[in-house]
Design a protein around this motif. Structure first.
Motif, mmCIF file in Angstrom:
data_model
loop_
_atom_site.group_PDB
_atom_site.id
_atom_site.type_symbol
_atom_site.label_atom_id
_atom_site.label_comp_id
_atom_site.label_asym_id
_atom_site.label_seq_id
_atom_site.Cartn_x
_atom_site.Cartn_y
_atom_site.Cartn_z
ATOM 1 N N SER A 146 0.814 -1.216 0.000
ATOM 2 C CA SER A 146 0.000 0.000 0.000
ATOM 3 C C SER A 146 0.847 1.265 0.000
ATOM 4 N N HIS A 147 0.179 2.375 -0.354
ATOM 5 C CA HIS A 147 0.814 3.691 -0.277
ATOM 6 C C HIS A 147 0.984 4.154 1.165
ATOM 7 N N ASP A 148 0.411 3.419 2.119
ATOM 8 C CA ASP A 148 0.649 3.778 3.531
ATOM 9 C C ASP A 148 1.970 3.202 4.039
ATOM 10 N N THR A 149 2.804 2.689 3.128
ATOM 11 C CA THR A 149 4.172 2.163 3.345
ATOM 12 C C THR A 149 4.185 0.769 3.977
ATOM 13 N N THR A 150 3.030 0.153 4.207
ATOM 14 C CA THR A 150 3.022 -1.157 4.857
ATOM 15 C C THR A 150 2.692 -2.271 3.864
ATOM 16 N N ILE A 151 3.080 -3.484 4.263
ATOM 17 C CA ILE A 151 2.701 -4.707 3.554
ATOM 18 C C ILE A 151 1.895 -5.528 4.546
ATOM 19 N N ARG A 152 0.786 -6.083 4.084
ATOM 20 C CA ARG A 152 -0.032 -6.899 4.980
ATOM 21 C C ARG A 152 -0.180 -8.308 4.405
ATOM 22 N N LEU A 153 -0.034 -9.284 5.298
ATOM 23 C CA LEU A 153 -0.264 -10.682 4.959
ATOM 24 C C LEU A 153 -1.599 -11.073 5.581
ATOM 25 N N TRP A 154 -2.525 -11.602 4.752
ATOM 26 C CA TRP A 154 -3.905 -11.768 5.171
ATOM 27 C C TRP A 154 -4.272 -13.238 5.349
ATOM 28 N N ASP A 155 -5.181 -13.463 6.291
ATOM 29 C CA ASP A 155 -5.814 -14.764 6.466
ATOM 30 C C ASP A 155 -7.046 -14.785 5.566
ATOM 31 N N LEU A 156 -7.031 -15.618 4.536
ATOM 32 C CA LEU A 156 -8.114 -15.637 3.562
ATOM 33 C C LEU A 156 -9.436 -16.088 4.184
ATOM 34 N N VAL A 157 -9.385 -17.058 5.085
ATOM 35 C CA VAL A 157 -10.621 -17.596 5.666
ATOM 36 C C VAL A 157 -11.278 -16.573 6.580
ATOM 37 N N ALA A 158 -10.481 -15.967 7.464
ATOM 38 C CA ALA A 158 -11.039 -15.008 8.426
ATOM 39 C C ALA A 158 -11.206 -13.620 7.830
ATOM 40 N N GLY A 159 -10.465 -13.329 6.766
ATOM 41 C CA GLY A 159 -10.529 -11.988 6.179
ATOM 42 C C GLY A 159 -9.871 -10.948 7.048
ATOM 43 N N LYS A 160 -8.853 -11.362 7.825
ATOM 44 C CA LYS A 160 -8.172 -10.438 8.739
ATOM 45 C C LYS A 160 -6.670 -10.471 8.508
ATOM 46 N N THR A 161 -5.994 -9.448 8.998
ATOM 47 C CA THR A 161 -4.542 -9.342 8.855
ATOM 48 C C THR A 161 -3.850 -10.353 9.758
ATOM 49 N N ARG A 162 -2.902 -11.106 9.172
ATOM 50 C CA ARG A 162 -2.045 -11.988 9.974
ATOM 51 C C ARG A 162 -0.828 -11.224 10.476
ATOM 52 N N VAL A 163 -0.162 -10.510 9.547
ATOM 53 C CA VAL A 163 1.083 -9.789 9.867
ATOM 54 C C VAL A 163 1.064 -8.457 9.119
ATOM 55 N N THR A 164 1.553 -7.418 9.767
ATOM 56 C CA THR A 164 1.764 -6.133 9.102
ATOM 57 C C THR A 164 3.251 -5.816 9.123
ATOM 58 N N LEU A 165 3.833 -5.607 7.947
ATOM 59 C CA LEU A 165 5.258 -5.293 7.835
ATOM 60 C C LEU A 165 5.406 -3.789 7.632
ATOM 61 N N THR A 166 6.099 -3.138 8.551
ATOM 62 C CA THR A 166 6.199 -1.673 8.537
ATOM 63 C C THR A 166 7.613 -1.197 8.233
ATOM 64 N N ASN A 167 8.422 -2.023 7.575
ATOM 65 C CA ASN A 167 9.830 -1.695 7.402
ATOM 66 C C ASN A 167 10.076 -0.632 6.350
ATOM 67 N N HIS A 168 9.229 -0.583 5.326
ATOM 68 C CA HIS A 168 9.430 0.419 4.279
ATOM 69 C C HIS A 168 9.117 1.810 4.812
ATOM 70 N N LYS A 169 9.802 2.802 4.230
ATOM 71 C CA LYS A 169 9.582 4.187 4.630
ATOM 72 C C LYS A 169 8.759 4.951 3.586
ATOM 73 N N LYS A 170 8.563 4.338 2.420
ATOM 74 C CA LYS A 170 7.780 4.988 1.358
ATOM 75 C C LYS A 170 6.800 3.984 0.780
ATOM 76 N N SER A 171 5.930 4.468 -0.110
ATOM 77 C CA SER A 171 4.828 3.645 -0.598
ATOM 78 C C SER A 171 5.323 2.383 -1.294
ATOM 79 N N VAL A 172 4.595 1.283 -1.082
ATOM 80 C CA VAL A 172 4.916 -0.013 -1.679
ATOM 81 C C VAL A 172 3.984 -0.200 -2.874
ATOM 82 N N ARG A 173 4.545 -0.146 -4.086
ATOM 83 C CA ARG A 173 3.722 -0.241 -5.291
ATOM 84 C C ARG A 173 3.838 -1.586 -5.985
ATOM 85 N N ALA A 174 4.769 -2.433 -5.558
ATOM 86 C CA ALA A 174 4.973 -3.705 -6.253
ATOM 87 C C ALA A 174 5.345 -4.793 -5.258
#
Length: 472
Positions: A307-335
């Motif tokens: 996301s452009h909020d600089t985070t990467i999220r790994l999701w639980d498909l069954v629950a539809g909730k975030t498993r892990v949020t990676l906040t290491n980037h300092k700028k938007s993640v486009r790829a």
């Protein structure tokens, strides 16, 4: 020094005094050949032993030397000898003597390079250097030798779109590929010849994402008109619409084993759709800015978003909730790209390309040097990672070591501005022998490996230099 004496020599009840031993009160001390004070001769009074450091050291990690600690205070030769004779052997001294070189000269790893007095013994040097050895820096890691990859060269430029080419996908049979553009059309091209086979119209704004299903004869597309469409390739018509996003849809991906479509949008959400019923299974909310990229895999976690909020999220498909949020980037993640063989993935941002390990998003390493807004990443099973950026530059990396073995900046097409040289998307074909890029000069460029290149003609300019790993 007082603590060291108490800890290591406390069991000694008394120490024999000699002519050169120290005293508490007495005449003015004389100077030795080093210009430092000597200990006065014993005149019968009660003695007190005082040991000073033999080389400067700070009081703790990260503390600079002061004017006082920079001064080297050395006892005279005879005082040092007599002190060494008087003190009992500690385990440290025994170890030091065991490891000393044959010549008799022992230098602790943390000791000063300045010359020591001839009579200086390991015990006294040990006393001054014990603290410094704890502050020794560990040896920095070095980069292993990267695998050699042949360079890639441009061999075809395909024109036909009337606007920026924003997305690209290759069909599973490797016969054709599809592109989406800012001219609101989706075009299908023959992969071997590069000729246009078909144009699909229906979007009313820029097409931002396309993907071909491996499970059915369907093509999915999304765009800045908030629409997500399913095209039946037997009839070349739209057969389903997926309604729900509140803003432009920036990307989409299909689950490899179940009939599920995932889309991401500027409305800060990703949505999971049942392909056949058009039902919205989940709305993945949690990002605080536009979600730029989404990827699916059969293993856990099954959905990854950047996301452009600089985070990467790994999701639980069954629950539809975030498993892990990676906040290491300092700028938007486009790829974001998943490695086809390893259980790892990479994310691209203007600050760094970072590699991660599933399932918990453990950080592996930074790939630094592509200093631009990275729009796209792709990787093949041979370990060639490609990053494409807004300024038209494309870097090729060795996945395992992070070595950048090639940099490409193709010229824009005649009639286009130099500023229109961005790379918006790239993909390998199914054979991984061709690399296709979608660019801002309205063209698709096709690259292939240079067959004439060898390790001699294109050597790896690698040195086992120290890796400058940034803190994440």
């Amino acid at each position: 020094m007082a603590i060291k004496l108490r800890n290591e020599y406390g069991p000694v009840l008394h120490m024999p005094t000699s002519k050169e031993n120290f005293k508490e009160k007495g005449p003015q001390n004389a100077s030795d050949s080093y210009g430092h004070k000597q200990y006065p001769a014993n005149q019968g009074q009660e003695v007190e032993y005082l040991v000073t450091g033999t080389h400067p050291y700070p009081p703790g990690p990260g503390v600079a030397l002061t004017a006082d600690t920079k001064i080297q205070r050395m006892p005279s030769e005879s005082a040092a000898q007599s002190l060494a004779v008087a003190l009992p052997s500690s385990q440290t001294r025994v170890d030091a003597n065991r490891n000393a070189p044959a010549g008799g000269e022992y230098r602790h790893p943390g000791a000063s390079d300045r010359s020591q007095p001839a009579g200086m013994t390991p015990a006294v040097m040990e006393a001054g250097n014990a603290k410094n050895s704890a502050l020794m820096a560990k040896k920095a890691p070095t980069m292993p030798k990267p695998q050699w990859h042949p360079p890639w060269k441009l061999y075809r430029v395909i024109s036909g779109h009337l606007g920026w080419v924003r997305c690209i996908a290759v069909e599973p049979g490797n016969q054709w590929f599809v592109t989406g553009s800012a001219d609101r059309t989706i075009k299908i091209w023959d992969l071997a010849s590069g000729k246009l086979k078909l144009s699909l119209t229906g979007h009313i704004s820029t097409v931002r994402g396309v993907i071909v299903s491996t499970r059915s004869p369907y093509l999915f597309s999304c765009g800045e008109d908030k629409q997500v469409k399913c095209w039946d390739l037997e009839y070349n018509k739209v057969i389903r619409h997926y309604h729900g996003h509140l803003s432009a849809v920036y990307g989409l991906d299909l689950h490899p084993t179940i009939d599920v479509l995932v889309t991401c949008s500027r409305d800060s959400t990703a949505r999971i759709w049942d392909v056949r019923t058009k039902a919205s299974v989940h709305t993945l909310s949690g990002h605080t800015n536009a979600v730029a990229t989404v990827r699916c895999q059969a293993a856990e976690p099954q959905i990854i978003t950047g996301s452009h909020d600089t985070t990467i999220r790994l999701w639980d498909l069954v629950a539809g909730k975030t498993r892990v949020t990676l906040t290491n980037h300092k700028k938007s993640v486009r790829a974001v790209v998943l490695h086809p063989r390893h259980y790892t993935f990479a994310s691209g941002s203007p600050d760094n390309i970072k590699q991660w390990k599933f399932p918990d998003g453990s950080f592996i390493q930074n790939l630094s040097g592509h200093n631009a807004i990275i729009n796209t990443l792709t990787v093949n099973s041979d370990g060639v990672l490609v990053s494409g950026a807004d300024n038209g530059t494309m870097h090729l990396w060795d996945w395992r070591t992070g070595y950048n073995f090639q940099r490409v900046h193709a010229a824009v097409q005649p009639g286009s501005l130099d500023s229109e040289s961005g790379i918006f998307a790239c993909a390998f074909d199914q054979s991984e022998s061709r690399l296709l890029t979608a660019e801002a000069d309205k063209t698709i460029k096709v690259y292939k490996e240079d067959d004439t290149a060898t390790e001699e003609t294109h050597p790896v300019s690698w040195k086992p230099e120290i890796i400058k790993r940034k803190r994440f």
